[in-house]
Design a protein around this motif. Structure first.
Motif, short mmCIF file in Angstrom:
data_model
loop_
_atom_site.label_atom_id
_atom_site.label_comp_id
_atom_site.label_asym_id
_atom_site.label_seq_id
_atom_site.Cartn_x
_atom_site.Cartn_y
_atom_site.Cartn_z
N PRO A 53 50.38 -2.46 49.96
CA PRO A 53 50.36 -1.03 49.61
C PRO A 53 49.56 -0.20 50.62
O PRO A 53 49.94 0.94 50.91
N GLN A 103 49.99 9.54 46.94
CA GLN A 103 50.27 8.10 46.86
C GLN A 103 49.16 7.29 47.56
O GLN A 103 48.70 6.27 47.04
N ARG A 135 45.85 7.41 45.46
CA ARG A 135 45.88 6.56 44.25
C ARG A 135 45.79 5.08 44.64
O ARG A 135 45.17 4.27 43.97
N GLN A 136 46.39 4.77 45.76
CA GLN A 136 46.35 3.38 46.21
C GLN A 136 44.94 3.01 46.65
O GLN A 136 44.51 1.87 46.47
N PRO A 163 62.83 15.05 43.82
CA PRO A 163 62.93 14.72 42.40
C PRO A 163 61.90 13.67 41.97
O PRO A 163 61.48 12.85 42.78
N PHE A 164 61.54 13.73 40.71
CA PHE A 164 60.65 12.72 40.13
C PHE A 164 61.27 11.34 40.23
O PHE A 164 62.45 11.16 39.96
N ALA A 171 60.25 7.23 39.04
CA ALA A 171 59.31 6.33 38.39
C ALA A 171 58.83 5.30 39.41
O ALA A 171 59.48 5.06 40.42
N ALA A 172 57.68 4.68 39.12
CA ALA A 172 57.14 3.69 40.06
C ALA A 172 57.96 2.41 40.02
O ALA A 172 58.09 1.71 41.03
N LEU A 173 58.47 2.07 38.84
CA LEU A 173 59.26 0.85 38.69
C LEU A 173 60.54 1.18 37.93
O LEU A 173 60.55 2.13 37.16
N ARG A 188 66.15 18.30 35.08
CA ARG A 188 66.40 16.92 35.50
C ARG A 188 65.09 16.13 35.55
O ARG A 188 65.02 14.98 35.11
N ASP A 189 64.05 16.75 36.09
CA ASP A 189 62.76 16.06 36.15
C ASP A 189 62.23 15.75 34.75
O ASP A 189 61.74 14.64 34.49
N TYR A 227 54.04 -2.28 33.88
CA TYR A 227 55.19 -1.39 34.10
C TYR A 227 54.83 0.07 34.19
O TYR A 227 55.24 0.77 35.11
N THR A 271 53.60 4.83 36.71
CA THR A 271 54.59 5.87 36.41
C THR A 271 53.95 7.01 35.62
O THR A 271 54.28 8.18 35.82
N ARG A 280 52.41 9.35 37.86
CA ARG A 280 53.41 10.20 38.49
C ARG A 280 53.94 11.27 37.54
O ARG A 280 54.23 12.40 37.95
N ARG A 333 53.52 15.09 38.28
CA ARG A 333 54.71 15.94 38.40
C ARG A 333 54.63 17.13 37.43
O ARG A 333 55.07 18.25 37.78
N LYS A 368 44.19 7.25 35.40
CA LYS A 368 44.11 6.34 36.56
C LYS A 368 43.54 4.97 36.17
O LYS A 368 43.92 3.94 36.73
#
Lengths: 373, 398
Positions: free
Chosen positions: A280, A327, A330-331, A368-369, A371-373, B298-299, B337, B341, B344, B348, B372
C-alpha cells in the motif's frame, strides 16, 4: 519533444521550499492548528522568502516564479505543513490574480501586498457541491458603469481580516467568466463567521469562512477591465496549486509511514517486510508520481492554451491529486496502527488536512464513489 | 427457499426504535462529547429516555437486551449499528462495552466463569477491560512483554498496557502477561486484575486521539501488582486445571466473535453520514445541473449498496456463531470488508457538500475521524486478510 525532468530552477526551488517546510513550517504545525493562526514569526519568515506572495519586481515584489516552479514550491512547503503552507499561499493568491490580470489602477495595491506581511487579502473561488469554475453560481454582471456581484463563496481564507477580495464568477448576461476586486467594508459583503468559529477538520490557520456577496461596485472593480482575457486559466491554475498541497502532504505521510515500517518490529521482522504493509505504501508512491505529473501537464496546457476550455482536464487532475492525498494519508495512519491514531505522531494531522482539501474542490461528478472492496 | 435477507419484524422494530432514539436524543451531545473527550455528564438521564431496553449496566433492575429469534450474535449486529447511528459516544456508556469477560468465558474454569462472567458481567453488568496491546506491539500478540511471576500464593505482574478501552474505570481488566518469555506465545497467560488492586496504576486515563475521543482509551501500568493464584484464567487456587489454551489463543478467540460488531459500529456511522447529507443535497437540488444531480444520486445509491454488502457479510459471520459453527475466517472477512469503505463513504459525503462537509457545524468530519480506528482495532485490515488468507492458503499466507 518530451521532457519530464525538472530543470535547474525547478529543482533548486523545490529543495529550498522543502527545507523551509521542514525547518520552519513543520515545527509549528501543531501551534498553528491550536491557535488557528500561523505564528507571527513563521509568517514573517515565510513572507520574506517571496514564495507565497508572487508579485513582480516592478511592483515591489520578489518576482513571480514560473508556474511550474510555483507548483513545486506549494507542494514542498505543504510537505512541511499543509495548514501553514496553504494559509500563506491563499493569502498571496489575490496578488497573483491582480498581478496577472489587473488594470494598472488595480495593481497599485500590489506593492503593499508584497511588502507588508501584516496585510491580508483573499480570493473567493469555491462554492462547494463539487462545482468548478464553469458551474460557479456567483454572478458578476456589468450594467453600464456599475457591476453587480451576487453569490455565496465557501471557505474563503482570511475572510474576516482581508483588506480586499478577488471574487470569481460568471457574467449573468454573457456567460463570460469574470472576477472583481472588492475592498473590505463594501456594502453587501457579509462574512458568515459561523463556519469559521466552529472550525473545520483541519487547515484552520487560514481562518476561512463563507462570504455572501450582494454588492454593487463601480465598473473599475472588474479585474482587468471589461476583457477578462485569460482569467479562467489563472483561476484553474490556483485550483491546481491548491491540489499540489495534497501531493506534498501525501509524500510526507508516506515517507513517515515508510520510516516507521522499517523500524517497527512484529512477527520477528520490521513490518516493512510484509507485503500487506509495503505494497500500500508503494502504491501511494506510484499514485503520487502520477498525480504530480498530471498537475504539471495541466498547468502547462493552461499556459499554452489559456483561452481554451480545460475544465475537464483540471477537474480530473485536481480530483485525482486530492484523492491521492486522502488515500495516502489513511494508509499512513493504517501503517502506524494505534500509534497513527494518537497525536503523538503527526500522521493523524495529515489525515485530517487531506480530508479538508478533498472537501474543498473535488468534482464528485467526475470521480464516482468506489468501495474499497 | 433457504435464504432470507429480512430480519424478523420484532428485531426490525427494535432496531428502528433504537436508531431513531439514538439520532434524536443522543446525537445532539456528539460534538460536546468529542470536545470534552468524555461522555456527557447527564448520560444517565439521556439513556433514561430510550424507548427500548439497552442492556444498561448502571441500573439496579435488570435491563437485558431483548432476545430475538435470529439469535444473540445476529441481534447484536442490529443493536451495534443502531446504537452507533446516533453517535459513537453512546455505546460505551452502556457498560458492557468492554470485552475482558469474553476472555473469561473462553479461557476460564467453571468457577472463574461463574465469578467473572455470570456474576460480574451478566448479573451485575460490570465493565470489563481487555489489556493486551503494549507500546512495543499491536498486531503481533506473541510479543507480550508484561511479566507474571509466581510468588507463593500470588502472581506478580509488571509491565505497561496501551489502548485499553475503558481500562481506567473497568471493574476488572484481563491482563495478558508472559510467565516464561522463552516459551513465546505459549508462555502468555491471562490474569483478572480487579480495579483497586495495589500496583494497578492508571498511567494515562485517556489518549489524545484522532477520533473516538469520548471513549476512554487508557494506558495502564502494573508495578509489582499481585493477584491470587486463581486470578490466572484456567487456574484454581491449587494450581492449573485441565488443559486450557494459551493466553494468546484466548485473546484472539475473544476478539474473533466481536469483530463483526466493530464493523457494525462503522456501518452505523456511515449510514448516519448518508442520512445527514441526503436531505441537505435534496434541498439544494435546484442549484445543480441535471448531470451533476445524476452523479449525486448515483453516488448515494452506490454508497448505500456498499453498506448493504457489508451488512450481509456481518450477518453471515454472526449467524454461524449463533448456529454453533463459528468461523474465524468469516468473522475476519466481515471485519476486513467494510471499515475502509466506510472511510470512503463518510469522506464522499463530505466531498458532496464541499467545504461545509468539513466544517464542525456538521458531524461528518467527526465521524470521518471516528471511523478510522475501525480498520485498526480488534485486528487491523491487514490482520483480517491474513486470517482469511490462511483459510485458503494455510500458514503460508502471512
Amino acid at each position: 519533444m518530451l521532457d519530464l525532468h525538472p530543470d535547474e530552477e525547478l529543482t533548486e526551488i523545490g529543495a529550498l521550499a522543502r527545507s523551509i517546510g521542514s525547518e520552519l513550517l513543520a515545527p509549528s504545525a501543531r501551534d498553528a492548528e491550536r491557535d488557528r493562526a500561523v505564528p507571527p514569526d513563521v509568517w514573517h519568515k515565510l513572507f520574506e522568502t517571496g514564495l507565497t506572495v508572487p508579485v513582480p519586481e516592478e511592483h515591489g515584489g520578489g518576482g513571480v516564479p514560473e508556474p511550474l516552479t510555483l507548483l513545486t514550491a506549494v507542494e514542498n512547503l505543504a510537505h512541511g505543513d499543509p495548514g501553514i503552507a496553504l494559509a500563506a499561499f491563499w493569502n498571496g493568491a489575490a496578488a497573483l490574480l491582480i498581478a496577472e490580470h489587473g488594470t494598472l489602477e488595480q495593481q497599485q495595491v500590489l506593492s503593499r501586498l508584497a511588502t507588508d506581511p501584516g496585510v491580508r487579502s483573499a480570493v473567493a473561488l469555491y462554492e462547494g457541491y463539487g462545482r468548478g469554475p464553469a458551474e460557479y453560481a456567483t454572478t458578476i454582471t456589468v450594467d453600464g458603469d456599475r457591476v453587480r456581484l451576487v453569490g455565496t463563496k465557501r471557505a474563503v481564507a482570511f475572510a474576516a481580516s482581508a483588506e480586499l477580495y478577488v471574487v470569481a464568477g460568471v457574467d449573468a448576461a454573457s456567460g463570460a467568466q469574470r472576477a472583481v476586486v472588492v475592498p473590505a467594508g463594501t456594502g453587501g459583503v457579509t462574512v458568515a463567521d459561523d463556519a469559521g468559529r466552529a472550525g473545520r477538520i483541519a487547515l484552520d490557520a487560514a481562518q476561512a469562512a463563507d462570504v455572501v456577496f450582494d454588492a454593487e461596485l463601480p465598473a473599475s472593480a472588474l479585474l482587468g477591465g471589461s476583457d477578462a482575457g485569460t482569467l479562467t486559466a489563472t483561476v484553474q491554475r490556483l485550483r491546481l496549486l491548491t491540489a499540489s498541497a495534497a501531493i506534498g502532504t501525501a509524500v510526507r505521510a508516506t515517507e513517515y509511514a515508510a520510516q516507521y515500517a522499517t523500524t517497527r518490529i512484529a512477527f520477528g521482522q520490521p513490518i516493512a517486510a510484509f507485503q500487506g504493509v509495503a505494497f500500500p505504501l508503494a502504491e501511494s508512491l506510484i499514485r503520487i508520481e502520477a498525480a504530480r505529473l498530471e498537475l504539471a501537464e495541466a498547468t502547462l496546457v493552461l499556459l499554452e492554451d489559456p483561452t481554451g476550455d480545460h475544465e475537464a482536464l483540471v477537474a480530473q487532475a485536481v480530483a485525482y491529486a486530492l484523492s491521492v492525498g486522502t488515500q495516502s494519508t489513511r494508509q499512513a495512519v493504517q501503517t502506524l496502527g494505534g500509534h497513527g491514531f494518537i497525536k503523538d505522531h503527526p500522521v493523524e494531522l495529515w489525515y485530517r488536512c487531506a480530508a479538508a482539501l478533498s472537501a474543498l474542490d473535488l468534482d464528485t461528478s467526475r470521480a464516482p464513489f468506489t468501495a474499497a472492496l | 427457499m433457504t435464504y432470507s435477507f429480512t430480519l424478523s419484524k420484532p428485531l426490525q422494530d427494535y432496531s428502528t426504535a433504537l436508531r431513531e432514539w439514538s439520532a434524536a436524543e443522543c446525537r445532539p451531545y456528539a460534538r460536546q462529547a468529542d470536545i470534552d473527550k468524555r461522555r456527557p455528564d447527564n448520560w444517565k438521564t439521556i439513556l433514561d429516555t430510550a424507548p427500548v431496553p439497552l442492556g444498561r449496566a448502571d441500573r439496579e433492575l435488570p435491563d437485558p437486551l431483548p432476545t430475538f429469534e435470529e439469535g444473540y450474535w445476529v441481534s447484536h449486529l442490529a443493536f451495534y449499528e443502531s446504537i452507533n447511528y446516533g453517535d459513537i459516544w453512546v455505546h460505551p456508556t452502556l457498560g458492557n462495552g468492554g470485552i475482558g469477560h469474553l476472555v473469561v468465558q473462553a479461557m476460564g474454569t467453571p468457577a472463574q466463569i461463574e465469578k467473572w462472567y455470570d456474576d460480574a458481567f451478566v448479573k451485575q453488568r460490570g465493565d470489563t477491560g481487555f489489556a493486551l496491546t503494549e507500546p512495543g506491539f499491536g498486531s503481533d500478540t506473541s510479543k507480550v512483554a508484561t511479566t507474571a511471576t509466581r510468588d507463593g500464593d500470588s502472581w506478580v505482574l509488571n509491565g505497561t498496557k496501551m489502548y485499553c478501552t475503558g481500562g481506567a474505570f473497568a471493574d476488572y481488566v484481563v491482563v495478558f502477561a508472559t510467565i516464561d518469555k522463552t516459551q513465546g506465545a505459549k508462555g502468555i497467560n491471562a490474569f483478572v486484575v480487579p480495579k483497586g488492586t495495589p500496583g494497578f496504576v492508571v498511567a494515562k486515563e485517556n489518549e489524545d486521539k484522532l477520533g473516538i475521543r469520548s471513549w476512554t482509551t487508557s494506558e495502564l501500568v502494573f508495578e509489582n501488582c499481585a493477584v491470587p493464584l486463581d486470578h490466572r484464567l484456567g487456574w484454581s487456587a491449587e494450581g492449573g486445571d485441565a488443559e486450557v489454551g494459551n493466553g494468546q489463543g484466548g485473546a484472539l478467540s475473544a476478539l474473533a466473535w466481536n469483530r463483526p460488531n466493530m464493523s457494525a459500529l462503522a456501518i452505523g456511522l456511515a449510514q448516519a453520514s448518508l442520512d445527514t447529507v441526503t436531505p441537505i443535497l435534496k434541498g439544494q437540488q435546484a442549484g445543480f445541473t441535471p448531470q451533476r444531480w445524476a452523479s449525486v444520486e448515483r453516488d448515494l445509491e452506490a454508497m448505500n449498496a456498499a453498506l448493504d454488502r457489508g451488512r450481509r457479510l456481518n450477518y453471515l459471520a454472526q449467524s454461524t456463531v449463533d448456529a454453533g459453527n463459528p468461523s474465524r475466517s468469516l468473522s475476519a472477512a466481515a471485519k476486513g470488508y467494510l471499515p475502509e469503505t466506510v472511510e470512503r463513504v463518510i469522506r464522499r459525503c463530505m466531498e458532496l457538500l464541499g467545504p461545509e462537509g468539513a466544517s464542525k457545524e456538521l458531524l461528518l468530519e467527526k465521524w470521518y475521524r471516528d471511523c478510522k480506528i475501525m480498520d485498526i482495532f480488534e485486528g487491523s485490515g491487514q490482520v483480517q486478510r491474513i486470517v482469511v488468507g490462511r483459510s485458503l492458503l494455510g500458514r503460508l499466507a502471512g
